[in-house]
Motif scaffolding. Sequence first.
Motif, PDB file in Angstrom:
ATOM      1  N   GLY A 172       1.654 -20.922  19.219  1.00  0.00           N
ATOM      2  CA  GLY A 172       0.261 -20.944  19.646  1.00  0.00           C
ATOM      3  C   GLY A 172      -0.701 -20.820  18.479  1.00  0.00           C
ATOM      4  N   VAL A 173      -1.968 -20.618  18.788  1.00  0.00           N
ATOM      5  CA  VAL A 173      -3.025 -20.510  17.790  1.00  0.00           C
ATOM      6  C   VAL A 173      -3.623 -19.113  17.859  1.00  0.00           C
ATOM      7  N   LEU A 202     -14.246 -20.900  21.235  1.00  0.00           N
ATOM      8  CA  LEU A 202     -13.353 -21.126  22.367  1.00  0.00           C
ATOM      9  C   LEU A 202     -13.192 -22.607  22.685  1.00  0.00           C
ATOM     10  N   THR A 203     -14.300 -23.342  22.683  1.00  0.00           N
ATOM     11  CA  THR A 203     -14.235 -24.758  23.060  1.00  0.00           C
ATOM     12  C   THR A 203     -13.615 -25.631  21.971  1.00  0.00           C
ATOM     13  N   THR A 204     -13.906 -25.330  20.711  1.00  0.00           N
ATOM     14  CA  THR A 204     -13.401 -26.175  19.631  1.00  0.00           C
ATOM     15  C   THR A 204     -11.951 -25.884  19.276  1.00  0.00           C
ATOM     16  N   ILE A 205     -11.466 -24.679  19.583  1.00  0.00           N
ATOM     17  CA  ILE A 205     -10.099 -24.301  19.209  1.00  0.00           C
ATOM     18  C   ILE A 205      -9.181 -24.224  20.414  1.00  0.00           C
ATOM     19  N   PHE A 206      -9.603 -23.505  21.456  1.00  0.00           N
ATOM     20  CA  PHE A 206      -8.689 -23.168  22.543  1.00  0.00           C
ATOM     21  C   PHE A 206      -8.815 -24.065  23.770  1.00  0.00           C
ATOM     22  N   THR A 224      -8.517 -27.256  23.549  1.00  0.00           N
ATOM     23  CA  THR A 224      -7.700 -28.419  23.232  1.00  0.00           C
ATOM     24  C   THR A 224      -6.351 -28.344  23.941  1.00  0.00           C
ATOM     25  N   ASP A 225      -5.977 -29.398  24.661  1.00  0.00           N
ATOM     26  CA  ASP A 225      -4.678 -29.412  25.348  1.00  0.00           C
ATOM     27  C   ASP A 225      -3.555 -29.565  24.330  1.00  0.00           C
ATOM     28  N   LEU A 226      -2.333 -29.302  24.756  1.00  0.00           N
ATOM     29  CA  LEU A 226      -1.195 -29.288  23.838  1.00  0.00           C
ATOM     30  C   LEU A 226      -0.917 -30.651  23.234  1.00  0.00           C
ATOM     31  N   HIS A 227      -1.160 -31.717  23.992  1.00  0.00           N
ATOM     32  CA  HIS A 227      -0.917 -33.057  23.469  1.00  0.00           C
ATOM     33  C   HIS A 227      -1.911 -33.405  22.368  1.00  0.00           C
ATOM     34  N   SER A 228      -3.161 -33.028  22.550  1.00  0.00           N
ATOM     35  CA  SER A 228      -4.209 -33.378  21.574  1.00  0.00           C
ATOM     36  C   SER A 228      -4.154 -32.531  20.320  1.00  0.00           C
ATOM     37  N   ARG A 229      -3.424 -31.420  20.351  1.00  0.00           N
ATOM     38  CA  ARG A 229      -3.364 -30.541  19.187  1.00  0.00           C
ATOM     39  C   ARG A 229      -2.679 -31.198  17.990  1.00  0.00           C
ATOM     40  N   GLY A 230      -1.893 -32.214  18.255  1.00  0.00           N
ATOM     41  CA  GLY A 230      -1.255 -32.918  17.151  1.00  0.00           C
ATOM     42  C   GLY A 230      -2.196 -33.806  16.372  1.00  0.00           C
ATOM     43  N   PHE A 231      -3.424 -33.987  16.875  1.00  0.00           N
ATOM     44  CA  PHE A 231      -4.375 -34.882  16.226  1.00  0.00           C
ATOM     45  C   PHE A 231      -5.595 -34.157  15.666  1.00  0.00           C
ATOM     46  N   VAL A 232      -5.656 -32.840  15.816  1.00  0.00           N
ATOM     47  CA  VAL A 232      -6.809 -32.076  15.338  1.00  0.00           C
ATOM     48  C   VAL A 232      -6.336 -31.003  14.366  1.00  0.00           C
ATOM     49  N   GLN A 233      -7.267 -30.527  13.560  1.00  0.00           N
ATOM     50  CA  GLN A 233      -6.967 -29.491  12.576  1.00  0.00           C
ATOM     51  C   GLN A 233      -7.335 -28.129  13.164  1.00  0.00           C
ATOM     52  N   LEU A 234      -6.337 -27.336  13.469  1.00  0.00           N
ATOM     53  CA  LEU A 234      -6.543 -26.021  14.062  1.00  0.00           C
ATOM     54  C   LEU A 234      -6.253 -24.930  13.044  1.00  0.00           C
ATOM     55  N   PRO A 235      -6.791 -23.720  13.247  1.00  0.00           N
ATOM     56  CA  PRO A 235      -6.524 -22.626  12.298  1.00  0.00           C
ATOM     57  C   PRO A 235      -5.041 -22.336  12.167  1.00  0.00           C
ATOM     58  N   LYS A 236      -4.605 -22.119  10.929  1.00  0.00           N
ATOM     59  CA  LYS A 236      -3.202 -21.822  10.670  1.00  0.00           C
ATOM     60  C   LYS A 236      -3.031 -20.330  10.401  1.00  0.00           C
ATOM     61  N   PRO A 237      -1.873 -19.769  10.769  1.00  0.00           N
ATOM     62  CA  PRO A 237      -1.666 -18.331  10.547  1.00  0.00           C
ATOM     63  C   PRO A 237      -1.621 -17.991   9.065  1.00  0.00           C
ATOM     64  N   VAL A 238      -2.342 -16.932   8.697  1.00  0.00           N
ATOM     65  CA  VAL A 238      -2.373 -16.471   7.320  1.00  0.00           C
ATOM     66  C   VAL A 238      -2.028 -14.985   7.314  1.00  0.00           C
ATOM     67  N   GLY A 239      -0.921 -14.642   6.663  1.00  0.00           N
ATOM     68  CA  GLY A 239      -0.543 -13.244   6.558  1.00  0.00           C
ATOM     69  C   GLY A 239      -0.251 -12.590   7.894  1.00  0.00           C
ATOM     70  N   VAL A 240       0.699 -13.129   8.655  1.00  0.00           N
ATOM     71  CA  VAL A 240       1.062 -12.544   9.946  1.00  0.00           C
ATOM     72  C   VAL A 240       1.689 -11.169   9.739  1.00  0.00           C
ATOM     73  N   ASP A 241       1.211 -10.188  10.501  1.00  0.00           N
ATOM     74  CA  ASP A 241       1.713  -8.822  10.411  1.00  0.00           C
ATOM     75  C   ASP A 241       2.957  -8.680  11.285  1.00  0.00           C
ATOM     76  N   PHE A 242       4.132  -8.558  10.648  1.00  0.00           N
ATOM     77  CA  PHE A 242       5.388  -8.461  11.377  1.00  0.00           C
ATOM     78  C   PHE A 242       5.887  -7.021  11.495  1.00  0.00           C
ATOM     79  N   ARG A 243       5.033  -6.060  11.256  1.00  0.00           N
ATOM     80  CA  ARG A 243       5.457  -4.664  11.396  1.00  0.00           C
ATOM     81  C   ARG A 243       5.826  -4.357  12.847  1.00  0.00           C
TER      82      ARG A 243
END
Length: 300
Positions: free
Chosen positions: A202-203, A217-221, A223-242
């Motif tokens: 997910g995002v 909310l409208t520009t990021i969330f 977007t349907d799952l099919h269209s997400r392959g054609f848009v630039q969405l935020p990528k995870p940076v420094g995920v906290d795995f604690r």
Amino acid sequence: MASVASKLYSDDVSLLVLLLDTNPFFWSTTSIKFSQFLSHVLAFLNAVLGLNQLNQVVVIATGYSSCDYIYDSSLTPNGNFESSGSGMPALFGSLLEKLEDFAAKDEELSKEEEHEDRIASSLLSGSLSMALCYIQRVFRSGHLHPQPRILCLQGSPDGPEQYVAVMNSIFSAQRLMVPIDSCYIGTQNSAFLQQASYITGGVHHTPKQLDGLFQYLTTIFATDLHSRGFVQLPKPVGVDFRASCFCHKKTIDMGYICSVCLSIFCEHHKKCSTCGSVFGQSKLDDVSSVSNKKRKAPDT
């Protein structure tokens, strides 16, 4: 049994299960009022339902002591906006009425509980379980259904005591191939939501300006799952795995691991409280590697 993909309407039709944080302890300390936040959310739901007449929205309120379904567009007359403007009164009216009743009951329950030593977190594990149960029921319904996804609108801090239940829900969503999107509006980021979005594909996003929440909310969330392959969405940076230890429910960086069930403890124990295994010589591990092991657990 027919596969999930064969029962979909189409790739661009969405079933959005929205987890709405209504924790009174959080909203009493935040800079934005809950009414302002809710206005952004309702406009976002309106946009999602307006994108496709087959789109479906389910809203689950996540309180301090309870969680409950407060809206389902498939049960509301004209809930999918088939006629111009006719669905708006039904959406706003039924949702706001049930949300008000839920908030009042949840506040009463929170006053009855002893919460001096408990972090003022929302019942995220319960709402995630309810969302997955609803999606599983849709999968087994036997008729065509939209592509499901979960969106967590969270502001309350993580509750370490919910770690096991939340991780079980995340692994279940991963197994069902249901992405968990997360929008965190609190002051501190959420390790639970970061892991949920990362593991399920997910995002995760933390808006910088809550006044423009509707735009995020409208520009990021939306977007349907099919269209997400054609848009630039935020990528995870420094995920906290604690992780949180199973003995004291505290977030830790280093801990002891049970080699049988992968339970985590902040202190050495002679016996695992989860599976009952007797420990010999325990090994101290980095919790980040523990989290990676737990992410691989469903695939083994």
